[in-house]
Design an enzyme around this catalytic site. Structure first.
Site, short mmCIF file in Angstrom:
data_model
loop_
_atom_site.label_atom_id
_atom_site.label_comp_id
_atom_site.label_asym_id
_atom_site.label_seq_id
_atom_site.Cartn_x
_atom_site.Cartn_y
_atom_site.Cartn_z
CB CYS A 56 19.80 25.65 -6.87
SG CYS A 56 19.22 23.99 -6.44
NE ARG A 58 21.16 19.61 -13.47
CZ ARG A 58 22.22 18.82 -13.35
NH1 ARG A 58 23.14 18.80 -14.29
NH2 ARG A 58 22.33 18.02 -12.31
N GLY A 195 10.98 30.19 17.57
CA GLY A 195 12.37 30.57 17.31
C GLY A 195 12.58 30.86 15.84
CB ALA A 196 14.00 33.48 14.09
#
Length: 420
Positions: A56, A58, A195-196
């Protein structure tokens, strides 16, 4: 004799989080499945050795080639084809490093000193995985193997001699650290995510990566819970059955951000009775908070909110910044050692050629001397000195324009033969 024009040089061409946009890196990204095909294209274009590191942060190609400009053109064209862009579209977003600069960059990347988050442990594993793919594709020669072996040694020193990876630097990693402080290894722990919210999902993902063997997700909206449970590959629970879910959870993560507290002291006390007072670790990343601060006063309950997690993360970042300075000192020392060793290896062909020449002259002198040792040594000295002496005379007779050349030749001669 050795021709320096054809010495293989370490060269890196790539785009990272400082040089390029995220959109470009996404377009250039080469996953593990695609790497053999990308490497094959590089080989066909003229690179005999290459390793592709794609993360992510390079997308880089490390190669060994005698001409940096040629290598840069080959790799840029391969990137353009991969990203469906023109080489002009890559202009200003790619960097090219050669020789010592490339070696230093390779060392820094492998030791996780060039990442968005300094000291992240997975970088070394990524480099080794890409190395393995390159080796399987037949694109790792002895020069590449030598460089990467040195890079792994640097990473090992940085890990063992500095604190560059010892403290958590993100909210998620801080939560994992607190959980380990309470429960030890997490492989026997169960977690409950309520929870999300995005931050709750990130913390839950880190908990799973840290070894939590069971995670249950429950949310006010069932569709959100189902989607998150699928993405995390975990279990789904009913939000309305909170009192039944709580006693099984060693770790409770909340990310509901509702108007009222979801969990109060009475909920925790009831859960702890069913848990036979086995402690529970609670992480509240809701804004506003989901857990009543009064829970902190319940024996056996350990509550941390975003403020607690961010404080630990900030302390970790400060620690890593100090450790990074020590790590760069290690990189510089290892770079000096590697460069000296490489320079010595570059001289080997010339030394071998010189030795072979001397041996040939010696054999000829012995043959002509017919067993006369004194005659043989006179012949040997005379013939070994003849060509160098002629060359020195030619340089000296060249006039003022060759004075610098003569001075350099004389200094080298005195250094090689320890002349007074």
């Amino acid at each position: 004799m050795n021709d320096n024009r054809f010495i293989l040089r370490p060269i890196i061409v790539g785009a990272n989080h400082r040089s390029s946009s995220l959109a470009l890196r996404d377009a250039l990204f080469v996953d593990d499945a695609a790497q053999p095909f990308f490497l094959a294209a590089l080989r066909q274009a003229g690179l005999a050795q290459a390793v592709v590191l794609s993360t992510c942060d390079r997308v880089e190609v490390l190669t060994m080639h005698h001409d940096a400009a040629v290598a840069e053109a080959i790799i840029a064209q391969a990137f353009a084809m991969r990203g469906h862009v023109t080489t002009d579209g890559l202009a200003g977003q790619l960097y090219t490093l050669a020789d010592e600069a490339a070696v230093k960059h390779c060392f820094a990347v492998t030791a996780s000193l060039d990442s968005l988050i300094i000291g992240e442990p997975y970088v070394l594993g990524q480099v080794k995985a890409c190395h393995r793919i390159s080796r399987e594709a037949g694109l790792c020669g002895p020069e590449m193997e030598t460089l990467l072996a040195a890079a792994y040694a640097v990473a090992k020193r940085v890990r063992s001699e500095t604190a560059v990876a010892e403290r958590p630097v993100s909210i998620a990693s801080a939560a994992v650290q607190f959980a380990r402080d309470l429960h030890g290894e997490l492989s026997d722990c169960q977690a409950l995510l309520l929870g999300a919210g995005e931050m709750g999902g990130l913390v839950a993902e880190s908990m799973l990566a840290a070894g939590v063997h069971r995670l249950v997700v429950a949310a006010p909206r069932q569709s959100q819970a189902e989607s998150l449970a699928e993405s995390l590959n975990c279990h789904l629970g009913a939000f309305e059955n909170l009192s039944e879910l709580m006693p099984d959870a060693d770790i409770v993560l909340t990310a509901v951000s509702g108007r009222h507290h979801l969990i109060g002291a009475e909920h925790i006390q009831a859960a702890l009775r069913k848990r036979r007072r086995k402690p529970v670790f609670l992480v509240d990343v809701g804004i506003p908070g989901d857990i009543d601060p009064a829970v902190n006063r319940v024996d056996g309950a350990f509550l941390y909110d975003l403020t607690d997690l961010e404080r630990l993360a900030m302390e970790g970042r400060a620690t890593r910044e100090v450790a990074a300075r020590e790590a760069w000192t290690i990189v510089d020392a290892e770079l000096t050692s590697f460069s000296r060793g490489r320079a010595a290896r570059v001289a080997v062909p010339s030394i071998v050629a010189l030795r072979s020449r001397f041996e040939a002259v010696r054999d000829q002198a012995l043959a002509e001397a017919g067993g006369d040792a004194e005659k043989a040594t006179h012949l040997l000295v005379s013939r070994l000195l003849h060509e160098p002496s002629e060359a020195m005379r030619e340089i000296a007779a060249g006039g003022d324009g060759t004075k610098a050349e003569w001075d350099a030749a004389e200094q080298l001669l005195r250094r090689l033969f320890r002349l007074e």
